[in-house]
Design an enzyme around this catalytic site. Structure first.
Site, short mmCIF file in Angstrom:
data_model
loop_
_atom_site.label_atom_id
_atom_site.label_comp_id
_atom_site.label_asym_id
_atom_site.label_seq_id
_atom_site.Cartn_x
_atom_site.Cartn_y
_atom_site.Cartn_z
N GLY A 526 10.11 -1.19 -5.51
CA GLY A 526 10.70 -1.72 -4.28
C GLY A 526 11.73 -0.77 -3.72
O GLY A 526 12.28 0.06 -4.43
N ARG A 527 11.98 -0.90 -2.42
CA ARG A 527 12.96 -0.01 -1.76
C ARG A 527 13.65 -0.79 -0.66
O ARG A 527 13.02 -1.55 0.06
CB ARG A 527 12.25 1.22 -1.19
CG ARG A 527 13.15 2.18 -0.45
CD ARG A 527 12.33 3.33 0.14
NE ARG A 527 11.80 4.16 -0.90
CZ ARG A 527 12.41 5.24 -1.38
NH1 ARG A 527 13.60 5.58 -0.91
NH2 ARG A 527 11.86 5.97 -2.32
N GLY A 531 19.30 0.64 -1.87
CA GLY A 531 18.84 1.50 -2.95
C GLY A 531 17.37 1.28 -3.26
O GLY A 531 16.63 0.68 -2.48
N LYS A 547 17.83 -1.67 -10.25
CA LYS A 547 18.11 -1.25 -8.87
C LYS A 547 19.14 -0.13 -8.89
O LYS A 547 20.25 -0.29 -9.39
CB LYS A 547 18.65 -2.43 -8.07
CG LYS A 547 18.87 -2.12 -6.60
CD LYS A 547 19.26 -3.37 -5.83
CE LYS A 547 19.40 -3.09 -4.34
NZ LYS A 547 19.75 -4.31 -3.59
N ASP A 641 20.18 -11.46 4.24
CA ASP A 641 18.86 -10.83 4.42
C ASP A 641 17.77 -11.69 3.78
O ASP A 641 16.99 -11.21 2.96
CB ASP A 641 18.87 -9.43 3.81
CG ASP A 641 17.69 -8.58 4.31
OD1 ASP A 641 17.06 -8.98 5.31
OD2 ASP A 641 17.41 -7.54 3.70
#
Length: 807
Positions: A526-527, A531, A547, A641
């Protein structure tokens, strides 16, 4: 023929054959490495070439006694140095003595510094024979019996070659300068919304500048939130990306060698090797940003960028400011005056000038005097942009930082706050938009100073052993004496040190532990903006998600990191991802989470793997987790988010909200201080408060949650683009507006099947029509523009539970 002479004759033949093969090794190029072989930095002829001789791999000098293993075009151009297309160790050069690249017998390709320190490796293993080859495409490939194990194409530096794939797991990073190949401030990558972007990321600020951030993606022909992120340049000069970006080279067609490169000035360019007179040179055939002053950060802070056809791009400090570094404009300018009282300040007007972004306030229907007065009495205000809308309403943007300044016919003037003494001198001598900085000296290579201990002579070993034993004996006596004298104090001190982060109930890892757990951060899962997330296996064999955050460069950020880690430690809810530990070592900041076997909600929605019961559990579990953050924690934790990508599903498809640890922590109920310096979140899921700069409360998460629920029910993205396109491929309004219009239209016509129309087969299996209707109405209420109308998360929980109990 006598027997001895006959044997001597055969012996002579063997010697001839031996020297023949030795000459082949010395004068013919190497095309591959086999286990146990290596390329040495000390031998300039120790290189690997592609079969077509177009590319060469070997050690390239980047400084005084500093080398990087690189790939370059074999032909040297008359007026330039090597054209480097890839580097293994661009940020960690090796010594010019005893350094080498070796293919070990266990299958690992290792770059060793000075014969003793491992700087870079592929982290590969094999029980069979491995082989390293440089292909005609410029791709350095490590393979096992014809099977690809590792390739340089998966790890680009600043260059993309024809037919080299560019994915969400790769990025191009510009070099710092023409003579410094280390990673610079500019990057090309796929953002979290699946759009290919150019990014400026310095120590002071970070911003996106391409595509034009003032335009919406569809206005520049881009498409968001796709499940595939891939781009490539073909052999004819055609570039295509999944987000809709596509173009062709100005010299389209087969023939010239090409490469796409992100240059040190931040611009993305496509080059072709063409004949110029009697020589060959690289010519630009396409570039991303036509006006170079629109590239963020090119002139640094408190400076102005101007451009002309004659002199090109030039930088100059604003009136009253001076350069920070006379050799590098990226450092910008600093004030040449002391801070003074508001009554000692005034403004100078800069026409046709804009400073993009960094607005702390927006005032509509303000006069010029009102804007000046507002800025004068705010210490953070450095100036403001004043203008009027098409309807004749005047406005001003109050700016806290003067970044990305450029002059290019922008109609609305810019006002800079300065001491009155400087204002008067500016009026007497108007500003001249010409750079006062000239590079009179040739470019020099900055030496990289390093020292290595010489290998000890074997004769010195016994002597050193005797000295070591004596010193060790003395140290043991001193340690025992000190321990006896200060035993109690020492124990208390050690305990205090070990439990320094006492508020965190989880473990503090070392960077080397996490680097080993992730196989040198190899498996990316994941991105995001904060980070990159990697999959790892801890020492106790637990599978984890690790992460890796951006570097933290000052004490204030370090304090915030420790405070937020302490808050995460007190969060404990079954619908929040569990945190197992963290790393705060040097500039490294990492957080270790539990690994979620079934991935994100976004991925499951795309694959349509969720039935009605599971979907309902996800809806209820997600809101319970957010309600805990909003109302049950001691601090007020905002997620900021909420979207399907940040809702993860464990092995039993139980939902857990992720990426909440570093969102925002505030004192509960302190709405007056809840204004954020920058907007947070993902377009489409963001509440209107972010746009209109209203106080940010927990209602922003409520809005995002409503959009997520509607996306789960309808199968439509937040921006209106259907995940299941109709035959005509149409693009409609946002999911909230679309659902609200459909419900109003169908209910107005007396239709009783509007629920089925809205769901439109997205929910697999049999579902409860009444519950779906209730979910739609709750989601629309959560997604109201007026935050006062939206319910709190606890109220949403009660609505859902009441509906479940009434079934």
């Amino acid at each position: 023929m006598p027997a001895p002479f006959h044997l001597l004759h055969h012996h002579h033949n063997y010697i001839t054959i031996f020297f023949f093969f030795l000459l082949l090794l010395l004068f013919f190029p190497i095309h591959s490495l086999t286990p146990g072989s290596s390329v040495s930095v000390e031998n300039t002829d120790d290189i690997i070439t592609s079969p077509n001789s177009l590319f060469t791999a070997g050690f390239h000098k980047v400084g005084d006694n500093a080398y990087c293993f690189a790939i370059w075009f074999s032909d040297h151009l008359p007026t330039t140095s090597r054209t480097i297309v890839w580097m293994a160790n661009r940020d960690e050069p090796v010594n010019g003595k005893h350094s080498k690249l070796s293919l070990q017998k266990d299958g690992n390709l290792v770059l060793t510094d000075a014969g003793r320190y491992i700087i870079w490796s592929t982290q590969t293993r094999s029980n069979n024979s491995m082989n390293l080859q440089l292909h005609d495409t410029g791709n350095l490939i490590l393979q096992e019996q014809g099977t690809l194990v590792w390739q340089s194409f998966d790890h680009p530096t600043d260059t993309l070659l024809p037919n080299q794939p560019f994915t969400k797991n790769t990025q191009l990073v510009a070099s710092t300068s023409p003579t410094n190949y280390s990673s610079g401030f500019y990057k090309l990558f796929f953002d979290t919304d699946s759009i290919l972007r150019l990014h400026y990321d310095s120590l002071e600020t970070t911003t996106i500048f391409w595509p034009d951030p003032s335009l919406r993606p569809w206005e520049v022909g881009r498409y968001q939130y796709l499940y595939s992120q891939r781009a490539s340049l073909d052999s004819q000069g055609r570039f295509n990306s999944t987000d809709g970006l596509g173009f062709v080279s100005a010299d389209f067609g087969y023939g010239p060698q090409r490469m796409m490169k992100i240059d040190m000035d931040g611009n993305l360019r496509l080059y072709s090797l063409v004949k110029h007179g009697t020589s060959m040179e690289w010519k630009v055939q396409w570039q991303a940003v036509s006006h170079s002053c629109r590239i963020h950060g090119v002139c640094g802070q408190n400076s102005l960028c101007t451009y002309s056809q004659d002199s090109g791009r030039t930088c100059t400090c604003l009136h009253g400011y001076k350069m920070v570094n006379s050799k590098d404009w990226s450092y910008g300018c600093e004030p040449d005056f002391k801070v003074c009282k508001p009554e000692d300040k005034d403004f100078v007007e800069l026409r046709y000038v804009e400073f993009y972004s960094y607005d702390i306030r927006y005032h509509r229907n303000y006069t010029l005097d009102a804007c000046k007065n507002n800025c004068l009495h705010d210490c953070a205000c450095q100036g403001f942009q004043f203008g009027y809308d098409d309807d004749g309403t005047y406005y001003c943007y109050i700016k806290t930082i003067l970044y990305n300044g450029y002059q290019m016919g922008f109609y609305n003037p810019m006002y800079i706050k300065l001491p009155k003494t400087l204002v008067s001198s500016f009026q007497q001598k108007p500003i001249k938009y010409k750079s006062s900085f000239h590079c009179s000296n040739p470019i020099t290579v900055t030496p990289i100073i390093r020292s290595y201990e010489n290998r000890p002579d074997n004769k010195m070993i016994p002597f050193l052993l005797i000295i070591g034993c004596v010193i060790g004996f003395i140290e043991i006596i001193c340690i025992l004496f000190f321990w006896i004298k200060t035993h109690r104090t020492s124990v208390r001190t050690n305990q205090s040190y070990y439990y320094s982060p006492a508020v965190t109930p989880f473990r503090k890892f070392t960077y080397s532990e996490l680097k080993k757990a992730t196989s040198n951060f190899r498996h990316e899962i994941g991105r995001g903006a904060a980070g990159v997330v990697y999959k790892g296996r801890l020492a106790d064999n637990r599978i984890s998600a690790i992460k890796k955050l951006k570097s933290i460069s000052n004490h204030q950020n370090e304090d915030e990191f420790q405070a937020e880690i302490s808050t995460i430690g007190r969060l404990n809810h079954k619908n929040l991802t569990e945190t197992w530990g963290y790393c705060a070592e040097g500039q490294h900041r990492l957080i270790v989470y539990e690994y979620m076997e079934n991935g994100s909600l976004a991925e499951n929605l795309r694959l349509r793997k969720l039935n009605w019961d599971t979907l309902l559990d996800v809806v209820k579990g997600t809101v319970k987790g957010l309600a805990y953050l909003h109302e049950e924690c001691l601090e007020w934790v905002l997620h900021c988010d909420v979207k399907p990508h940040n809702i993860l599903l464990d092995g039993n498809y139980n939902p857990k909200v992720a990426d909440f640890g570093l969102s925002r922590v505030l004192d509960r109920g302190d709405v007056k201080n809840s204004r954020f310096s920058t907007t947070r979140g993902t377009r489409g899921y963001m509440a209107p408060e972010w746009v209109f700069k209203l106080p940010i409360t927990s209602k922003v998460d409520v809005f995002s949650y409503g959009v997520v629920v509607l996306e789960m029910i309808t199968g439509r993205g937040p921006g209106g683009k259907k995940e299941r396109m109709d035959e005509d491929g149409e693009t409609e309004a946002g999911v909230v507006e679309w659902v609200r219009n459909r419900v109003s239209e169908l209910e107005g016509n007396g239709s009783e099947s509007w629920v089925e129309d809205v769901a439109n087969g997205t929910i697999s299996g049999v579902f409860d029509r009444g519950m779906v209707e209730k979910l739609i109405r709750i989601a629309l209420l959560c997604a109201e523009d007026d935050m006062e109308v939206r319910p709190s998360k606890s109220q949403v929980v009660n609505m859902l539970l009441d509906q479940v109990n009434s079934r």
